[in-house]
Design a protein around this motif. Sequence first.
Motif, PDB file in Angstrom:
ATOM      1  N   ALA A  24     -19.853  84.655 153.214  1.00  0.00           N
ATOM      2  CA  ALA A  24     -20.120  85.127 152.127  1.00  0.00           C
ATOM      3  C   ALA A  24     -20.072  86.647 152.258  1.00  0.00           C
ATOM      4  O   ALA A  24     -21.318  87.377 152.267  1.00  0.00           O
ATOM      5  CB  ALA A  24     -21.488  84.753 151.630  1.00  0.00           C
ATOM      6  N   SER A  25     -18.812  87.384 152.178  1.00  0.00           N
ATOM      7  CA  SER A  25     -19.020  88.866 152.400  1.00  0.00           C
ATOM      8  C   SER A  25     -18.160  89.345 151.264  1.00  0.00           C
ATOM      9  O   SER A  25     -17.827  90.834 151.565  1.00  0.00           O
ATOM     10  CB  SER A  25     -18.106  88.894 153.729  1.00  0.00           C
ATOM     11  N   ALA A  26     -17.805  88.717 150.237  1.00  0.00           N
ATOM     12  CA  ALA A  26     -16.955  89.353 149.217  1.00  0.00           C
ATOM     13  C   ALA A  26     -17.655  90.642 148.623  1.00  0.00           C
ATOM     14  O   ALA A  26     -17.008  91.484 148.193  1.00  0.00           O
ATOM     15  CB  ALA A  26     -16.772  88.247 148.270  1.00  0.00           C
ATOM     16  N   PRO A  35     -18.113  89.023 159.210  1.00  0.00           N
ATOM     17  CA  PRO A  35     -18.525  87.833 158.896  1.00  0.00           C
ATOM     18  C   PRO A  35     -19.483  87.278 160.086  1.00  0.00           C
ATOM     19  O   PRO A  35     -19.234  87.474 161.275  1.00  0.00           O
ATOM     20  CB  PRO A  35     -17.128  87.169 158.692  1.00  0.00           C
ATOM     21  N   ASP A  36     -20.399  86.452 159.618  1.00  0.00           N
ATOM     22  CA  ASP A  36     -21.270  85.889 160.332  1.00  0.00           C
ATOM     23  C   ASP A  36     -20.726  84.418 160.450  1.00  0.00           C
ATOM     24  O   ASP A  36     -20.471  83.377 159.980  1.00  0.00           O
ATOM     25  CB  ASP A  36     -22.687  85.604 159.374  1.00  0.00           C
ATOM     26  N   MET A  37     -19.890  84.375 161.921  1.00  0.00           N
ATOM     27  CA  MET A  37     -19.467  83.017 162.310  1.00  0.00           C
ATOM     28  C   MET A  37     -20.172  82.146 162.881  1.00  0.00           C
ATOM     29  O   MET A  37     -19.950  81.176 163.365  1.00  0.00           O
ATOM     30  CB  MET A  37     -18.509  83.675 163.340  1.00  0.00           C
ATOM     31  N   PHE A 169     -14.374  82.705 169.235  1.00  0.00           N
ATOM     32  CA  PHE A 169     -13.353  82.418 167.939  1.00  0.00           C
ATOM     33  C   PHE A 169     -12.120  83.037 167.920  1.00  0.00           C
ATOM     34  O   PHE A 169     -11.389  83.065 167.328  1.00  0.00           O
ATOM     35  CB  PHE A 169     -14.280  82.481 166.470  1.00  0.00           C
ATOM     36  N   THR A 170     -12.036  83.696 169.100  1.00  0.00           N
ATOM     37  CA  THR A 170     -10.967  84.898 169.342  1.00  0.00           C
ATOM     38  C   THR A 170     -10.537  84.876 170.768  1.00  0.00           C
ATOM     39  O   THR A 170     -11.568  84.800 171.440  1.00  0.00           O
ATOM     40  CB  THR A 170     -10.678  86.308 168.682  1.00  0.00           C
ATOM     41  N   ALA A 171      -9.329  85.132 171.156  1.00  0.00           N
ATOM     42  CA  ALA A 171      -8.932  85.517 172.731  1.00  0.00           C
ATOM     43  C   ALA A 171      -9.621  86.651 173.261  1.00  0.00           C
ATOM     44  O   ALA A 171      -9.965  86.746 174.211  1.00  0.00           O
ATOM     45  CB  ALA A 171      -7.318  85.449 172.752  1.00  0.00           C
ATOM     46  N   ASP A 172      -9.773  87.639 172.182  1.00  0.00           N
ATOM     47  CA  ASP A 172     -10.500  88.752 172.381  1.00  0.00           C
ATOM     48  C   ASP A 172     -11.938  88.786 172.849  1.00  0.00           C
ATOM     49  O   ASP A 172     -12.329  89.317 173.858  1.00  0.00           O
ATOM     50  CB  ASP A 172     -10.326  90.168 171.416  1.00  0.00           C
TER      51      ASP A 172
END
Length: 186
Positions: A24-26, A35-37, A169-172
């Motif tokens: 919910a970041s709209a 974003p809160d993952m 959630f990402t390679a970085d």
Amino acid sequence: MKRTALLLLVTVLAVAGCGKKQPASAEIPAAEATPDMSQYMPNLEIGQPVPALEAPDIAGNPVSLADFRGKYVLLDFWATWCRDCRADMPAMKSLYDTYGPKGLEFLGVSFDTDLQSLLDYGLENEIPWLVVCNQVAWKENPVSAAFDIHWIPTLMLLDPEGRLLEVCFTADEMKKALETRALKFD
């Protein structure tokens, strides 16, 4: 007319990401949005063994996560149809180029249902690591259920005994996690 436009907007927003719900970041300006993952984090305990994983590779040969015992393993849960997964692929390849030669094993776990699309994508993008795919849709996939995957890509680093060390959630993010650890991969 308003109801149709609203339904269309809801549909577009629902399919925009690769997770089961959007953060919910709209209402936050884009420059400030982070974003809160955490809501997508698998419910697996760091330091505990991960579930068993058995699936065919893209040639149809059986692969078991148990075959990797004694080695550090990076699991990459992804799909070719996932926009975020495709965007992360160059960073994944860079991660592989850095850590693969050092002995970190990479295992891609694809949630594709169309094997030909996966084969074509793998060839086109020259994916050098082993990829398994049981051709079962992500939300119905027993692998997804066992590993509690709510967002793709999801990356998991396992120790040589098959215990969970990191989830990203990402390679970085995984690169940063690997840089902070003094792991000996060989």
